[in-house]
Write an enzyme that holds these catalytic residues in place. Structure first.
Site, PDB file in Angstrom:
ATOM      1  N   SER A 292      81.171 -37.052  34.542  1.00 13.29           N
ATOM      2  CA  SER A 292      82.536 -37.579  33.351  1.00 13.29           C
ATOM      3  C   SER A 292      83.158 -35.882  32.919  1.00 13.29           C
ATOM      4  CB  SER A 292      81.803 -37.446  31.997  1.00 13.29           C
ATOM      5  OG  SER A 292      82.523 -38.381  31.526  1.00 13.29           O
TER       6      SER A 292
ATOM      7  N   ASP B 296      87.291 -42.338  32.435  1.00  9.62           N
ATOM      8  CA  ASP B 296      87.368 -43.333  31.744  1.00  9.62           C
ATOM      9  C   ASP B 296      87.139 -42.842  29.888  1.00  9.62           C
ATOM     10  OD1 ASP B 296      85.456 -41.611  31.092  1.00  9.62           O
ATOM     11  OD2 ASP B 296      82.961 -42.972  30.970  1.00  9.62           O
TER      12      ASP B 296
ATOM     13  N   ASP C 271      85.688 -38.811  35.197  1.00  4.99           N
ATOM     14  CA  ASP C 271      85.795 -39.946  36.328  1.00  4.99           C
ATOM     15  C   ASP C 271      87.021 -40.767  35.109  1.00  4.99           C
ATOM     16  OD1 ASP C 271      84.186 -39.911  33.344  1.00  4.99           O
ATOM     17  OD2 ASP C 271      83.106 -41.237  33.928  1.00  4.99           O
TER      18      ASP C 271
ATOM     19  N   ASP D 218      89.983 -37.841  32.568  1.00  7.11           N
ATOM     20  CA  ASP D 218      88.581 -36.817  32.543  1.00  7.11           C
ATOM     21  C   ASP D 218      88.758 -37.338  34.382  1.00  7.11           C
ATOM     22  OD1 ASP D 218      87.186 -39.852  32.394  1.00  7.11           O
ATOM     23  OD2 ASP D 218      85.996 -38.401  30.875  1.00  7.11           O
TER      24      ASP D 218
END
Length: 394
Positions: free
Chosen positions: A107, A251, A249, A247
């Site tokens: 992430s 999400d 990833d 960010d």
């Protein structure tokens, strides 16, 4: 090999590669997930279908190979959707009606980290409340029996169907052209952003839109203000209507107004809460314990039932997850379409409209802040332990 138990977090498995999270840990996690899903879903291992995506981190191919080896070794099957954003993985899990979904990603963490985010059909997230304790026990004990037969792995391209789904949520003929700057941070959100720009001709200005797991321009966390300097400068230079940063990833995001000022999470929640409450009077709004008093003030003004929770589960997240995790019915599509269009038009207005909360009361002391920046700083300091724990586990 001894596995570091600290990699098991509240919402995923995460650690520095390869010192903490490595191939043996990933392989055992894959095997344990199969055992867990088989028991919970009451299915034979060979009947399980698990979709797996990954981000562009340098270690993601190694973690992917090890994890899927563990899954296949237990007889379950893998659908490989390749390099994707996490929201694309959510969509794939439900669109393809599969038993489990896994995203190889760390992430917003720095490049040296990697992780394994897991979920089951429903969707239901595998977390400390359900699944991770059982998987952790199996991984640490390493009591896996080889399955009689290996599972199969197949490749599947999902991005086109996901884009089709996203476009179904808006009325293209009413879409107004705006100048928007996006900082994709060399993360996976860039894959969706670039394709949407092609289809919609939005005229997006996209910074750092090539996935690169070394994150050469800045760390992939838009909540750290130093990471948004290029975005803010580009918004002012190009006289854009607004901007947003993603960010690693894809999400999580933050919004920046036409003046280059970051719009606080509280203000974003307040804006969305007001919108939904006007559409659905009396609805329940659930907000984070660390929110400032601007959020409950807006909720009360719009006559909603409010509920405060330590673990955030806002109306915002409900609709954010709906766009990728479920097939919306007609009424939900109409509702969400309105949200998207309204937000696109009202980012500058929202900052002004809620500016009166720049002197909002501090959540802990009840004292008035001089401005929004001081409010956020004191909230950050007074909530340091809560925020630190939450971010470590996210």
């Amino acid at each position: 090999m001894i596995i570091n138990p600290k990699i098991f977090r509240a919402y995923d498995i995460r650690g520095i590669y390869p010192d903490e999270l490595n191939e043996p840990a990933a392989a055992r996690t894959g095997a344990a997930l199969v055992q867990f899903l088989s028991k919970e879903l009451k299915k034979q291992n060979s009947d399980l279908q698990i979709v797996v995506g990954r981000d562009a981190r340098v270690s993601s191919p190694q973690i992917f190979q090890a994890f899927t080896k563990g899954v296949l070794g237990q007889g379950a099957n893998v659908i490989d959707i390749g390099l994707v954003s996490t929201d694309t993985l959510y969509f794939a899990l439900n669109h393809l009606k599969l038993d489990g979904g896994v995203m190889i990603t760390a992430s917003h963490n720095p490049a040296e980290y990697n992780g394994i985010k897991m979920m089951a059909q429903g969707p239901r997230f595998i977390s400390a409340d359900w699944g991770i304790p059982q998987i952790k026990k199996m991984v640490l004990e390493q009591k896996f029996k080889p399955n009689a037969s290996q599972g199969k792995i197949t490749q599947h391209k999902i991005i086109d169907k996901y884009l089709e789904h996203i476009l179904s949520l808006i009325d293209l003929k009413d879409l107004k052209k705006m100048k928007i700057v996006v900082d994709a941070g060399n993360g996976m959100g860039s894959l969706v952003i670039k394709e949407l720009n092609k289809k919609l001709s939005l005229g997006l200005i996209c910074l750092y839109c090539n996935p690169d797991g070394t994150f050469p321009n800045h760390p992939p966390d838009p909540l750290i203000k130093e990471n948004n300097k290029a975005l803010q400068a580009q918004i002012i230079k190009s006289k854009a209507d607004f901007g947003l940063a993603l960010d690693g990833d894809g999400d999580r995001t933050i919004f920046v107004d036409e003046k280059g000022e970051v719009i606080s999470g509280d203000m974003t929640i307040a804006l969305l809460a007001k919108y939904f409450l006007q559409k659905n009077p009396g609805s329940t709004i659930v907000y984070n314990l660390t929110c400032s008093k601007s959020v409950p003030e807006i909720i009360k003004e719009n006559k909603a039932f409010e509920k405060q929770e330590k673990e955030v589960d806002t109306l915002v997240s409900r609709y954010g997850e709906l766009t990728s995790q479920t097939e919306l019915n007609k009424d939900e599509q109409v509702e969400l379409r309105g949200v998207i269009e309204d937000l696109a038009l009202r980012v500058p207005e929202a900052v002004t409209e809620f500016d009166k909360f720049g002197e909002a009361l501090d959540i802990n002391t009840g004292k008035v802040k001089d401005n929004l920046e001081q409010q956020q700083e004191l909230l950050r300091l007074r909530s340091a332990d809560i925020i630190k724990e939450a971010r470590e586990d996210m």
